[in-house]
Design an enzyme around this catalytic site. Structure first.
Site, mmCIF file in Angstrom:
data_model
loop_
_atom_site.group_PDB
_atom_site.id
_atom_site.type_symbol
_atom_site.label_atom_id
_atom_site.label_comp_id
_atom_site.label_asym_id
_atom_site.label_seq_id
_atom_site.Cartn_x
_atom_site.Cartn_y
_atom_site.Cartn_z
ATOM 1 N N ASP A 122 29.465 -11.358 -7.040
ATOM 2 C CA ASP A 122 29.068 -12.714 -7.409
ATOM 3 C C ASP A 122 29.826 -13.711 -6.530
ATOM 4 O OD1 ASP A 122 27.995 -14.169 -10.357
ATOM 5 O OD2 ASP A 122 28.855 -15.232 -8.663
ATOM 6 N N PRO B 91 35.750 -32.989 -24.221
ATOM 7 C CA PRO B 91 35.643 -33.636 -22.909
ATOM 8 C C PRO B 91 37.003 -34.049 -22.347
ATOM 9 C CG PRO B 91 34.058 -34.572 -24.447
ATOM 10 C CD PRO B 91 34.995 -33.731 -25.258
ATOM 11 N N GLU C 74 32.342 -37.060 -34.952
ATOM 12 C CA GLU C 74 33.076 -37.915 -33.997
ATOM 13 C C GLU C 74 34.332 -37.224 -33.484
ATOM 14 O OE1 GLU C 74 30.110 -39.667 -34.188
ATOM 15 O OE2 GLU C 74 31.568 -40.599 -32.849
ATOM 16 N N ARG D 150 31.901 -11.485 -18.450
ATOM 17 C CA ARG D 150 31.336 -10.932 -17.209
ATOM 18 C C ARG D 150 32.413 -10.324 -16.314
ATOM 19 N NH1 ARG D 150 26.507 -12.494 -15.308
ATOM 20 N NH2 ARG D 150 27.252 -12.463 -13.178
HETATM 21 N N1 4H1 Z 1 34.512 -37.425 -29.071
HETATM 22 C C1 4H1 Z 1 33.486 -36.409 -28.967
HETATM 23 C C2 4H1 Z 1 34.052 -35.008 -29.148
HETATM 24 C C3 4H1 Z 1 34.855 -34.902 -30.421
HETATM 25 C C4 4H1 Z 1 35.314 -33.493 -30.677
HETATM 26 C C5 4H1 Z 1 34.168 -32.519 -30.664
HETATM 27 C C6 4H1 Z 1 33.455 -32.608 -29.358
HETATM 28 C C7 4H1 Z 1 32.326 -31.615 -29.321
HETATM 29 N N2 4H1 Z 1 31.556 -31.869 -28.161
HETATM 30 C C8 4H1 Z 1 31.948 -31.467 -26.935
HETATM 31 C C9 4H1 Z 1 32.899 -30.474 -26.764
HETATM 32 C C10 4H1 Z 1 33.236 -30.131 -25.455
HETATM 33 C C11 4H1 Z 1 32.630 -30.780 -24.404
HETATM 34 C C12 4H1 Z 1 32.978 -30.432 -22.990
HETATM 35 N N3 4H1 Z 1 32.649 -31.294 -22.036
HETATM 36 O O1 4H1 Z 1 33.557 -29.385 -22.758
HETATM 37 C C13 4H1 Z 1 31.707 -31.760 -24.635
HETATM 38 N N4 4H1 Z 1 31.365 -32.082 -25.898
HETATM 39 C C14 4H1 Z 1 32.922 -34.008 -29.125
#
Ligand code: 4H1
Length: 243
Positions: free
Chosen positions: A168, A88, A116, A153
């Protein structure tokens, strides 16, 4: 185009790659995905990939060694690659970035975290962090599949009908126009007559107008640097809406 995925759930990736556009592209050999199970790069009997966090707190943290061992094994072929961590915190993925990755033609090595998170020292081996959106998933695998699907794609020959890649609408920066197929009438809802007319010029114009209508309604932020022709259609649309 080559992709490599590092994950503790290879099946999650592999099952998606058996179907549809991506499945056909892999069968045709115009794309290749290698999936690496991180547990194959552990050294202990229990094939451990996580441990308790330094500093305490809930949950577990993924250890750096399995990732490091996997990357060292993968990189031993000396081929240039872009190592991407899905999280994220990353740069926000988009069609523009999918095109960027496709054009760069480097192997994309996608690192999928779980728990985590991954030991921060993974960053020393990562070229780029990418996020597919502002939400937390249980693992990076879905994000890795989003990148693989959207980039595959773009490879010529991946889509049955070449046009549909260019066609597209997001490729043109707009939202899509409405699509219809048989039956001509369903529950009193008819297919727009223009689409039954066979007048391909008028149909193309109608589709552009409807794509602009959808974009104006749902994503006006995408309506920038329009061509003169598109601007003309948009003005027509606005005068219709304001009647
Ligand atoms: N701190 C949480 C984090 C730790 C490292 C692993 C990720 C895996 N999860 C994910 C991966 C990517 C996304 C996205 N938005 O691209 C959302 N979630 C979760």
């Amino acid at each position: 185009m080559k992709f490599e995925v590092l994950t503790i759930f290879p099946e999650v990736i592999e099952c998606y790659l058996k179907h549809g556009v991506v499945g056909r592209a892999l069968n045709k050999g115009i794309a290749e995905v290698k999936v690496y199970n991180l547990r194959d790069f552990t050294t202990d009997r229990h094939r451990k990939v996580d441990d308790y966090p330094y500093g305490g707190g809930a949950g577990m943290v993924m250890q750096i060694e399995p990732f490091y061992n996997a990357l060292r094994h993968i990189k031993s072929d000396g081929i240039p690659r872009k190592v991407i961590l899905l999280s994220p915190q990353g740069r926000r993925f988009s069609q523009r970035i999918a095109k960027e990755f496709y054009k760069e033609e480097k192997t994309l090595t996608l690192i999928c975290g779980r728990y985590e998170g991954i030991d921060e020292r993974i960053k020393a081996f990562v070229d780029e962090e990418i996020s597919i959106g502002d939400y937390v998933l249980s693992g990076g695998e879905l994000a890795a599949l989003v990148i693989i699907d959207s980039v595959v794609r773009l490879i010529p020959g991946a889509l049955g009908d070449e046009l549909s890649a260019e066609e597209d609408s997001f490729m043109k920066g707009f939202l899509d126009y409405p699509h219809y197929t048989r039956p001509e009438e369903f529950e009193g809802m008819r297919v727009p007559d223009i689409l039954l007319s066979g007048d391909h010029k008028k149909i193309a114009l109608w589709r552009k107008k409807e794509a602009l209508r959808n974009t104006l309604k749902n994503r006006p932020d995408l309506l920038k640097n329009l061509s003169a022709e598109d601007m003309k259609i948009l003005k027509e649309l606005c005068s219709e809406i304001n009647k």
